[in-house]
Design an enzyme around this catalytic site. Structure first.
Site, mmCIF file in Angstrom:
data_model
loop_
_atom_site.group_PDB
_atom_site.id
_atom_site.type_symbol
_atom_site.label_atom_id
_atom_site.label_comp_id
_atom_site.label_asym_id
_atom_site.label_seq_id
_atom_site.Cartn_x
_atom_site.Cartn_y
_atom_site.Cartn_z
ATOM 1 N N ASP A 28 -19.731 7.491 -41.340
ATOM 2 C CA ASP A 28 -20.497 6.354 -41.865
ATOM 3 C C ASP A 28 -20.447 5.244 -40.803
ATOM 4 O O ASP A 28 -19.721 5.347 -39.807
ATOM 5 C CB ASP A 28 -19.831 5.905 -43.173
ATOM 6 N N GLU B 34 -24.036 3.115 -36.865
ATOM 7 C CA GLU B 34 -25.257 2.554 -36.227
ATOM 8 C C GLU B 34 -24.966 1.936 -34.870
ATOM 9 O O GLU B 34 -25.874 2.003 -34.020
ATOM 10 C CB GLU B 34 -25.887 1.521 -37.169
ATOM 11 N N ASP C 86 -27.430 3.044 -48.323
ATOM 12 C CA ASP C 86 -26.991 2.311 -49.507
ATOM 13 C C ASP C 86 -28.155 1.882 -50.394
ATOM 14 O O ASP C 86 -28.599 0.734 -50.343
ATOM 15 C CB ASP C 86 -26.147 1.114 -49.067
#
Ligand SMILES: *[C@@H]1O[C@H](CO)[C@@H](O)[C@H](O)[C@H]1NC(C)=O
Length: 888
Positions: A491, A494, A568
């Site tokens: 996770d 980015e 999300d």
């Protein structure tokens, strides 16, 4: 496993890979500059790029030359090298650098037969791809028109918006009067009032308290790409938008006012129906019209923006497609230069707080008759957010927990993120520093930022030595508490940096090889995902592993390392509706193993919403329920009746269709076809379906699914793409369908609208089991790496046949251990929906492996919309053997 005498057509014809080519042309575009660059388009002033005829050479499928960019003072021009490669497949690409190594594997053979067929003072024509394709290159201003069979398909720089910011000396603040070179064009353009641009901001830009110092100067690249005669463009995920991309200019309703942005970010509570960037990016765009598809791949990992506009073509008899005279223009701007368990259901929440909690959920899923394969641990399982540790108080016996799961063939996924806690007595961070494997800041010191653990450093996964180190952390002797059935979730890659600009890394950070972060930003998530994938592959030498790694950030090529999800989302009907177009878009951009959090991550879904989400999620390639730490517990067994039973049926439906999902995954792996398919992909000639993005076909099974995504809705309107016969999946009723029309079916809460298209046979396993592992030796079929069974079934009149789908002779397939285990797995039943009257019989003859026997038939004669069907069984032929079932 698959069979379809009428395989769906698709016409993939012309892929244009664009890798614009200049050594110093990576760059980021802040909004102020984006505005300037978009403005350029309207002024139509200056087309300063010309291909210099004297510099052109053509050899072995490659055109090389120098583009001269003239600056307005007239005295000087900048030289930009250009390479266009013509590929044997009929694709052409202008080329570029490093990104290619990470994103593209194989498939780019130069077309040595390509040749220049004509040339004069104004331009030249290259013929390639077995003479079908031509590229018309114009020198001044430079442009390329790619044609197929003489008809324009894609034009580069047709509008003259090519822009390559060349290197120049830094402009210091303040010199308000001085306008340099190319920017004069802009300042000459009055309409938008773009006055007084402070050029010094192009070197140092301050955003949200962070200063990005562009020591290498502003270096953007931009180009207009027009798809002639194409009114629909698709792709460039990830955006929460329709599958067919909307226009981004103009004030008309339904147009966005900003371009689609690709800059991987940790987006908090993303908004729907928006071109805003999300967690991952694949810069691949399809343009599709009746019977033709072309695509452009913009191979650039820096921040990228794409404008989309559509316009009616001037009446032109040569413009193909009397039906479709709209063209789509796009403007691209960049700042700078198989897994079995994974297809089942995944149960996740932030967080399962202890090993007892995990075992409790495991037990209750079984008790409720709800199959699932994987349970997930979010960040709280660690000792104070130190990855590669378990919280000792809460996870007293992680190995015991793993063993409990293993008893039913289940797996555990633990989260591991790229930020490493900067703290004392944590050997992982000590090694990261000692070995000098972290991302650096602009002063070439280890970059420090904030994420879940507080102060953190980031592994520089661009560095091969960092990947080697990462592998060492996953050894069973290092990551204690994990077993062979532990897999990983990446996770925040980015990367998410809580105190960074836009919650990510400063663009002037430095990576291995001295690359600035701005140049490689969109690749970072993929390199980290890759590091984890490599680490799982090598946990133990000699162990054959098929790693599963979920990622949030991605780029073209990430599909090689695992699955993605749409990040999300929220527990709202709108988010439920947004998921299908987003997942379809992933599929057509080459990353089909995609899903959205079932139930919605933020918030609490009402029970109808949660139920509908399971029904929809059962048709996501990646099917995971997840919830935020502040959301109420919502494991599906907690649902009240009748919802609990309805959810259990959706889960069972997924499991019974797993062989069909395997097959779709297998096809995706072989040829890149989407796992769930939009109408324009399966029916490229049916224009009415091009913009339909709320229904899907599952692989090549012919199953057409239309999930219900609206509150209190009890019917579904299904677009019918062809004249095939369609049956209801559950009742076998023949439906009154008509091509290009909408069929309305009843869809009360307990019902998922699913149609079966005539002409397909798909495999199913009907014995209810607790997990996919426990289905392995159930009668019917499946595909497993190395050894696999891949059959082609056909029904011709009175006979059903099964042969090896790849024409392999039975003896030539060396039976390995798995094939031996599969020897007793047989075809149990065959259901023939719409069976002709000849099947109205008591017995059929089965021939297989040199033996012949009879099998009973139950024939149910249809009436009205009830179609006739026959159930043959038990058939008893081994799944791996050829067989024939014949009416006597
Ligand atoms: C993945 O890691 C391997 C091993 O270090 C490396 O060779 C490869 O280039 C990496 N690929 C990507 C896409 O990062």
């Amino acid at each position: 496993m698959w069979s379809s005498p009428r395989a769906m057509p698709s016409s993939w014809s012309n892929l244009v890979c664009l890798l614009v080519a200049f050594s110093y042309l990576f760059t980021p575009i802040p909004k102020s500059r984006l505005r300037r660059l978009r403005l350029r388009r309207r002024t139509h002033l200056g087309r300063p790029y010309a291909l210099h005829a004297d510099t052109i050479s053509f050899k072995d499928g490659q055109l090389q030359g120098t583009i001269l960019k003239s600056l307005d003072d007239g005295a000087e021009s900048v030289r930009l090298p250009l390479t266009v490669s013509f590929l044997a497949s009929g694709a052409a690409r202008e080329r570029y650098n490093e990104v290619e190594k990470l994103a593209i594997v194989g498939g780019t053979t130069l077309d040595k037969e390509a040749k220049v067929t004509s040339q004069d003072a104004h331009g030249l024509v290259v013929q390639y791809g077995a003479t079908q394709y031509e590229a018309h290159v114009k020198f001044d201003p430079f442009s390329v028109d790619f044609k197929r069979d003489g008809v324009s398909q894609v034009k580069f720089n047709d509008k003259g918006w090519l822009n390559v910011e060349h290197w120049r000396a830094k402009v210091d603040k303040p010199e308000p009067e001085k306008k340099e070179g190319e920017e004069n064009n802009e300042s000459a353009a009055p309409p938008e009032g773009d006055k007084g641009v402070d050029e010094s901001t192009w070197w140092d830009e301050t955003f949200g308290g962070n200063t990005d110092s562009k020591t290498r100067g502003p270096e953007s690249v931009a180009l207009d790409i027009t798809f002639s005669g194409y009114s629909h463009v698709f792709g460039i995920p990830s955006h929460a938008t329709s599958l067919s991309l909307k226009e981004t200019r103009g004030r008309e309703e339904g147009h966005y006012s900003e371009p689609y942005r690709m800059y991987n970010l940790d987006v908090f509570e993303y908004i729907l129906d928006s071109p805003m960037t999300l967690y991952g990016s694949i810069p691949l765009m399809h343009a599709h019209r009746k019977d033709s598809t072309v695509a452009v791949f913009w191979l650039n990992a820096a921040e990228t923006w794409v404008d989309v506009t559509k316009h009616k073509n001037a009446a032109n008899p040569n413009a193909l497609g009397a039906h479709d005279r709209t063209s789509t223009s796009t403007h691209w701007i960049s700042e700078s230069g198989l897994l079995d368990f994974a297809l089942g259901y995944h149960q996740c929440r932030w967080n399962y707080v202890s090993d007892d909690d995990v075992k409790d959920v495991n037990r209750k899923m079984d008790k409720a008759g709800m199959p699932y394969d994987v349970i997930w641990l979010d960040i709280e399982y660690t000792e104070e957010k130190k990855y590669f540790t378990f919280d000792k108080d809460m996870f007293v016996d992680p190995i015991g927990m793993g063993e409990t799961l293993d008893k039913e063939g289940r797996k555990l996924v633990t989260i591991i993120d790229p930020h490493i806690k900067n703290t004392n007595d944590y050997p992982v961070v000590a090694e990261l520093k000692d070995k000098d494997l972290a991302v650096k800041n602009k002063e070439a010191k280890i970059f420090d930022g904030w994420c879940w653990p507080g102060s953190s450093h980031w592994i520089d996964s661009f560095n091969p030595a960092a990947i080697d180190w990462w592998k060492s952390l996953f050894k069973y002797s290092s990551f204690l508490g994990t077993r062979e059935n532990t897999f990983v979730w990446n996770d925040m890659n980015e990367p998410s940096v809580f105190n960074g600009p836009e919650t990510t890394m400063p663009k002037d950070n430095l990576h291995h090889g001295d690359w600035e972060h701005r140049d490689v930003h969109n690749l970072m998530g993929m390199t980290f995902h890759n590091a984890t994938y490599q680490a799982l592959l090598s946990r133990k030498s000699g162990e054959l592993r098929r790693p599963f790694v979920l990622t949030r950030a991605f780029y073209a090529g990430s599909q090689r390392f695992g699955a993605m999800w749409t990040g999300d989302n929220q527990a709202s009907w709108e988010h439920l509706g947004a998921a299908v177009p987003m997942i379809l878009s992933q599929g057509i951009a080459g990353f089909p193993f995609a899903g959205a959090d079932v139930g919605g991550f933020f918030g609490n879904p009402d029970i109808d919403l949660q139920t509908r989400w399971y029904q929809s999620g059962a048709f996501y390639p990646f099917f995971r329920g997840h919830a935020h730490i502040d959301a109420r517990r919502r494991e599906p067994y907690l649902a009240p009746e009748p919802h609990k039973t309805i959810i259990a049926s959706a889960l069972r439906l997924r499991y019974s269709l797993l062989p069909a999902w395997y097959t779709a995954f297998f096809h995706a792996h072989r040829d890149g076809s989407p796992i769930v398919r939009p109408m324009y992909w399966t029916h490229p000639s049916e224009e009415a379906g091009f913009a339909v993005d709320d229904q899907l076909f599952v692989g090549s099974t012919g199953l057409l699914v239309k999930p219900v995504v609206e509150k209190d809705k009890v019917t579904a309107d299904i677009y019918i793409p062809d004249d095939e016969v369609y049956y209801d999946y559950f009742t076998y009723d023949t439906l009154p369908t008509k091509k290009a029309q909408t069929l309305t079916v009843d869809a009360p809460l307990e019902h998922i609208p699913i149609l079966m298209r005539g002409g397909h046979i798909f495999p199913r396993r009907d014995t209810p089991r607790r997990s996919s592992a426990l289905q392995r030796f159930d009668d019917y079929t499946l595909v497993i790496s190395g050894q696999y069974i891949y059959r082609r079934f056909a029904l011709e009149g009175d006979a059903i046949t099964s042969v090896d789908a790849e024409g392999r002779a039975a003896k030539s397939v060396r039976p390995g251990a798995w094939m031996k285990q599969m020897k007793d797995v047989a075809v149990d039943k065959i259901v023939i929906v719409g069976a002709p009257a000849s099947w109205d019989t008591k017995e059929v003859e089965v021939t297989s492996a040199g033996k012949t026997w009879t099998a009973p038939v139950k024939y149910v004669k249809g009436k009205g919309s009830k179609t006739s069907f026959a159930v043959v069984g038990r058939v008893g032929a081994a799944i791996g053997e050829d067989f024939t079932v014949k009416v006597l």
